[in-house]
Design a protein around this motif. Structure first.
Motif, PDB file in Angstrom:
ATOM      1  N   VAL A 119       0.832  -1.207   0.000  1.00 40.21           N
ATOM      2  CA  VAL A 119       0.000   0.000   0.000  1.00 40.21           C
ATOM      3  C   VAL A 119       0.870   1.261   0.000  1.00 40.21           C
ATOM      4  CG1 VAL A 119      -1.560   1.384   1.427  1.00 40.21           C
ATOM      5  CG2 VAL A 119      -2.043  -1.033   1.037  1.00 40.21           C
ATOM      6  N   ALA A 120       1.848   1.298   0.899  1.00 39.98           N
ATOM      7  CA  ALA A 120       2.689   2.495   1.017  1.00 39.98           C
ATOM      8  C   ALA A 120       3.556   2.704  -0.213  1.00 39.98           C
ATOM      9  CB  ALA A 120       3.566   2.382   2.268  1.00 39.98           C
ATOM     10  N   THR A 121       4.166   1.634  -0.724  1.00 37.86           N
ATOM     11  CA  THR A 121       5.068   1.757  -1.868  1.00 37.86           C
ATOM     12  C   THR A 121       4.301   2.060  -3.149  1.00 37.86           C
ATOM     13  OG1 THR A 121       6.539   0.159  -0.788  1.00 37.86           O
ATOM     14  CG2 THR A 121       6.951   0.613  -3.105  1.00 37.86           C
ATOM     15  N   CYS A 122       3.083   1.573  -3.258  1.00 35.12           N
ATOM     16  CA  CYS A 122       2.273   1.843  -4.451  1.00 35.12           C
ATOM     17  C   CYS A 122       2.036   3.338  -4.638  1.00 35.12           C
ATOM     18  CB  CYS A 122       0.936   1.122  -4.361  1.00 35.12           C
ATOM     19  SG  CYS A 122       1.011  -0.550  -5.007  1.00 35.12           S
ATOM     20  N   ASN A 123       1.973   4.066  -3.548  1.00 35.89           N
ATOM     21  CA  ASN A 123       1.763   5.513  -3.665  1.00 35.89           C
ATOM     22  C   ASN A 123       2.925   6.168  -4.418  1.00 35.89           C
ATOM     23  OD1 ASN A 123      -0.755   6.503  -2.256  1.00 35.89           O
ATOM     24  ND2 ASN A 123       0.090   5.175  -0.673  1.00 35.89           N
ATOM     25  N   THR A 159      -6.373  12.280   3.365  1.00 41.05           N
ATOM     26  CA  THR A 159      -5.177  11.426   3.359  1.00 41.05           C
ATOM     27  C   THR A 159      -4.538  11.357   4.744  1.00 41.05           C
ATOM     28  OG1 THR A 159      -4.742  12.014   1.051  1.00 41.05           O
ATOM     29  CG2 THR A 159      -2.918  11.086   2.302  1.00 41.05           C
ATOM     30  N   ALA A 160      -4.431  12.496   5.405  1.00 50.45           N
ATOM     31  CA  ALA A 160      -3.835  12.523   6.751  1.00 50.45           C
ATOM     32  C   ALA A 160      -4.647  11.662   7.720  1.00 50.45           C
ATOM     33  CB  ALA A 160      -3.761  13.967   7.252  1.00 50.45           C
ATOM     34  N   ILE A 161      -5.962  11.735   7.615  1.00 54.99           N
ATOM     35  CA  ILE A 161      -6.823  10.902   8.474  1.00 54.99           C
ATOM     36  C   ILE A 161      -6.621   9.420   8.147  1.00 54.99           C
ATOM     37  CG2 ILE A 161      -9.219  10.362   9.079  1.00 54.99           C
ATOM     38  CD1 ILE A 161      -9.894  13.299   8.430  1.00 54.99           C
ATOM     39  N   GLY A 162      -6.550   9.099   6.847  1.00 54.30           N
ATOM     40  CA  GLY A 162      -6.401   7.712   6.430  1.00 54.30           C
ATOM     41  C   GLY A 162      -5.097   7.088   6.895  1.00 54.30           C
ATOM     42  N   VAL A 163      -3.994   7.822   6.797  1.00 56.63           N
ATOM     43  CA  VAL A 163      -2.700   7.287   7.239  1.00 56.63           C
ATOM     44  C   VAL A 163      -2.720   6.987   8.734  1.00 56.63           C
ATOM     45  CG1 VAL A 163      -0.249   7.851   7.553  1.00 56.63           C
ATOM     46  CG2 VAL A 163      -1.385   8.372   5.386  1.00 56.63           C
ATOM     47  N   ASP A 164      -3.378   7.824   9.503  1.00 59.39           N
ATOM     48  CA  ASP A 164      -3.480   7.585  10.948  1.00 59.39           C
ATOM     49  C   ASP A 164      -4.329   6.345  11.227  1.00 59.39           C
ATOM     50  OD1 ASP A 164      -2.516   8.672  13.412  1.00 59.39           O
ATOM     51  OD2 ASP A 164      -4.595   9.155  13.924  1.00 59.39           O
ATOM     52  N   VAL A 165      -5.389   6.139  10.425  1.00 61.80           N
ATOM     53  CA  VAL A 165      -6.222   4.943  10.581  1.00 61.80           C
ATOM     54  C   VAL A 165      -5.414   3.687  10.251  1.00 61.80           C
ATOM     55  CG1 VAL A 165      -8.212   3.700   9.630  1.00 61.80           C
ATOM     56  CG2 VAL A 165      -8.401   6.142  10.166  1.00 61.80           C
ATOM     57  N   VAL A 166      -4.536   3.763   9.237  1.00 61.57           N
ATOM     58  CA  VAL A 166      -3.667   2.627   8.897  1.00 61.57           C
ATOM     59  C   VAL A 166      -2.803   2.249  10.093  1.00 61.57           C
ATOM     60  CG1 VAL A 166      -1.681   1.905   7.498  1.00 61.57           C
ATOM     61  CG2 VAL A 166      -3.619   3.073   6.423  1.00 61.57           C
ATOM     62  N   ARG A 167      -2.238   3.248  10.762  1.00 66.51           N
ATOM     63  CA  ARG A 167      -1.395   2.984  11.937  1.00 66.51           C
ATOM     64  C   ARG A 167      -2.187   2.277  13.032  1.00 66.51           C
ATOM     65  NH1 ARG A 167      -0.862   5.526  16.548  1.00 66.51           N
ATOM     66  NH2 ARG A 167      -2.160   7.268  15.852  1.00 66.51           N
ATOM     67  N   LEU A 168      -3.411   2.712  13.264  1.00 67.20           N
ATOM     68  CA  LEU A 168      -4.246   2.098  14.301  1.00 67.20           C
ATOM     69  C   LEU A 168      -4.605   0.652  13.937  1.00 67.20           C
ATOM     70  CD1 LEU A 168      -6.635   5.113  15.063  1.00 67.20           C
ATOM     71  CD2 LEU A 168      -4.706   4.302  16.436  1.00 67.20           C
ATOM     72  N   THR A 204       2.565   9.228   0.484  1.00 66.37           N
ATOM     73  CA  THR A 204       3.884   8.579   0.549  1.00 66.37           C
ATOM     74  C   THR A 204       4.719   9.121   1.698  1.00 66.37           C
ATOM     75  OG1 THR A 204       3.883   8.245  -1.848  1.00 66.37           O
ATOM     76  CG2 THR A 204       6.011   8.140  -0.740  1.00 66.37           C
ATOM     77  N   VAL A 205       4.747  10.437   1.819  1.00 67.28           N
ATOM     78  CA  VAL A 205       5.531  11.064   2.889  1.00 67.28           C
ATOM     79  C   VAL A 205       5.012  10.645   4.263  1.00 67.28           C
ATOM     80  CG1 VAL A 205       6.153  13.271   3.948  1.00 67.28           C
ATOM     81  CG2 VAL A 205       6.199  13.031   1.464  1.00 67.28           C
ATOM     82  N   LEU A 206       3.684  10.638   4.420  1.00 65.01           N
ATOM     83  CA  LEU A 206       3.106  10.280   5.718  1.00 65.01           C
ATOM     84  C   LEU A 206       3.336   8.809   6.052  1.00 65.01           C
ATOM     85  CD1 LEU A 206      -0.286  12.250   5.830  1.00 65.01           C
ATOM     86  CD2 LEU A 206       1.904  12.818   6.873  1.00 65.01           C
ATOM     87  N   HIS A 207       3.195   7.929   5.041  1.00 64.80           N
ATOM     88  CA  HIS A 207       3.435   6.498   5.291  1.00 64.80           C
ATOM     89  C   HIS A 207       4.901   6.265   5.692  1.00 64.80           C
ATOM     90  CE1 HIS A 207      -0.249   4.372   4.500  1.00 64.80           C
ATOM     91  NE2 HIS A 207      -0.424   4.952   3.318  1.00 64.80           N
ATOM     92  N   ALA A 208       5.825   6.946   5.015  1.00 70.32           N
ATOM     93  CA  ALA A 208       7.246   6.779   5.337  1.00 70.32           C
ATOM     94  C   ALA A 208       7.553   7.312   6.726  1.00 70.32           C
ATOM     95  CB  ALA A 208       8.090   7.505   4.285  1.00 70.32           C
ATOM     96  N   TRP A 209       6.927   8.383   7.096  1.00 71.23           N
ATOM     97  CA  TRP A 209       7.206   9.019   8.379  1.00 71.23           C
ATOM     98  C   TRP A 209       6.534   8.283   9.544  1.00 71.23           C
ATOM     99  CZ3 TRP A 209       4.119  13.702  10.434  1.00 71.23           C
ATOM    100  CH2 TRP A 209       4.648  14.119  11.657  1.00 71.23           C
ATOM    101  N   GLN A 210       5.276   7.942   9.404  1.00 73.58           N
ATOM    102  CA  GLN A 210       4.526   7.373  10.528  1.00 73.58           C
ATOM    103  C   GLN A 210       4.625   5.847  10.595  1.00 73.58           C
ATOM    104  OE1 GLN A 210       0.505   8.712  11.050  1.00 73.58           O
ATOM    105  NE2 GLN A 210       0.962  10.852  10.665  1.00 73.58           N
ATOM    106  N   ASN A 211       4.601   5.170   9.413  1.00 74.55           N
ATOM    107  CA  ASN A 211       4.519   3.710   9.413  1.00 74.55           C
ATOM    108  C   ASN A 211       5.808   3.022   8.969  1.00 74.55           C
ATOM    109  OD1 ASN A 211       1.771   3.938  10.166  1.00 74.55           O
ATOM    110  ND2 ASN A 211       1.192   4.220   8.020  1.00 74.55           N
ATOM    111  N   GLN A 212       6.771   3.773   8.374  1.00 79.98           N
ATOM    112  CA  GLN A 212       8.052   3.214   7.884  1.00 79.98           C
ATOM    113  C   GLN A 212       7.818   1.994   6.981  1.00 79.98           C
ATOM    114  OE1 GLN A 212       7.993   3.576  11.683  1.00 79.98           O
ATOM    115  NE2 GLN A 212       8.305   5.706  11.132  1.00 79.98           N
TER     116      GLN A 212
END
Length: 307
Positions: free
Chosen positions: A54-58, A94-103, A231-239
């Motif tokens: 998911v993260a790399t596809c972005n 997008t910001a909300i979605g990335v946070d939901v992915v982390r949860l 992409t930036v948020l996934h790399a920063w929050q979820n690595q």
């Protein structure tokens, strides 16, 4: 030739993934979509964990969309004002979605959530797109003319407040529907690793009533920024962004998008809708099959990695 992916933690064939990036890039340019809805399932079929896919596809979506968007912008097929309105709301979603992915990852529910979301979402969108495409195709066959908005025809969007004039699309409508669409697709992009073009296009045609000539270019234009932000948020929050995998997919995607954009100009809008609907339904059926079939390994520690 094989390369080791540091984040996905596996070795892959460069030729296979380069061909995959080229094929998805071609489809991206052909239909004006980011290609993530196709790339993410294909990567998981090849063994990449859903979170990394998911993260790399972005990253791939950004590259393939840039290539196609530049071509459409040069041909004046982009409504920049409409794209910016949808983009602002899309970044919030997008910001909300990335946070939901982390949860979801912390709860161990991300893999199942992605699969169920893909099957449901792609099934509904693919069916509606295919039905509408077939109806439009029949209309073209009977009348010899493409379907278009009739003069004086109004819908519920025309009755909403906060109206703004969009010169390129020749519309005078409320900014509320474009912002709701942008926020929703931004959220889904972060969850599913998609650009959202297969949702943007029917939404802009049937809800906003934008001319088909500017829909594809406008869709690609805003996908570039939404996918880059995700992409930036996934790399920063979820690595979970694998830069080596992304580089291989990018190399093929940029080339494929150029050929796809040229090929897309040879198709009518109704033909594009039918083909896009069929493609989306095939991906949904494949994802649904994986949900019900018994896996070869019932217990695998590898499947927990990155989920």
């Amino acid at each position: 030739m094989t390369l080791y992916l540091p984040i996905a933690e596996m070795s892959v064939s460069v030729a296979v993934y380069l061909a995959l990036g080229t094929a998805v890039g071609f489809i991206s340019g052909l239909f004006g979509v980011g290609g993530g809805f196709l790339m993410t399932p294909l990567l998981t079929f090849l063994g990449i964990s859903p979170a990394v896919a998911v993260a790399t596809c972005n990253v791939h979506v950004v590259a393939s969309s840039v290539s196609g968007a530049v071509v459409h912008y040069r041909r004046n097929n982009v409504d920049v004002k409409m794209a910016l309105v949808m983009l602002v709301a899309g970044l919030v979603g997008t910001a909300i979605g990335v946070d939901v992915v982390r949860l979801l990852r912390n709860a161990g529910l991300f893999e199942l959530t992605v699969s169920l979301t893909y099957v449901t979402f792609l099934g509904v969108v693919g069916t509606l797109t295919l039905i509408e495409g077939i109806n439009a195709w029949r209309q073209v066959q009977s009348s010899g003319m493409s379907s278009r908005r009739k003069s004086g025809q109004h819908n519920w969007v025309d009755r909403l407040p906060f109206k703004v004039r969009f010169q390129r699309s020749k519309l005078y409508i409320s900014v509320v529907p474009p912002m709701v669409i942008g926020m929703f697709i931004g959220f889904m992009s972060a969850i599913m690793g998609i650009g959202g073009g297969f949702i943007y296009i029917p939404a802009m045609i049937y809800i906003l009533r934008m001319p088909t000539s500017v829909v594809v270019g406008t869709s690609l234009f805003q996908i570039v920024f939404v996918a880059a932000f995700a992409t930036v948020l996934h790399a920063w929050q979820n690595q979970t962004v694998d830069i080596v995998l992304a580089a291989i997919l990018l190399a093929g995607g940029v080339v494929g998008a150029q050929f796809g954009t040229v090929a897309g100009e040879k198709l009518r809008s109704d033909q594009m809708r039918v083909l896009l609907g069929v493609l989306v339904l095939i991906v949904a059926a494949r994802m649904g099959y994986d949900l019900v079939v018994t896996p070869n390994d019932l217990f695998s520690l590898g499947s927990l990695k990155g989920s």
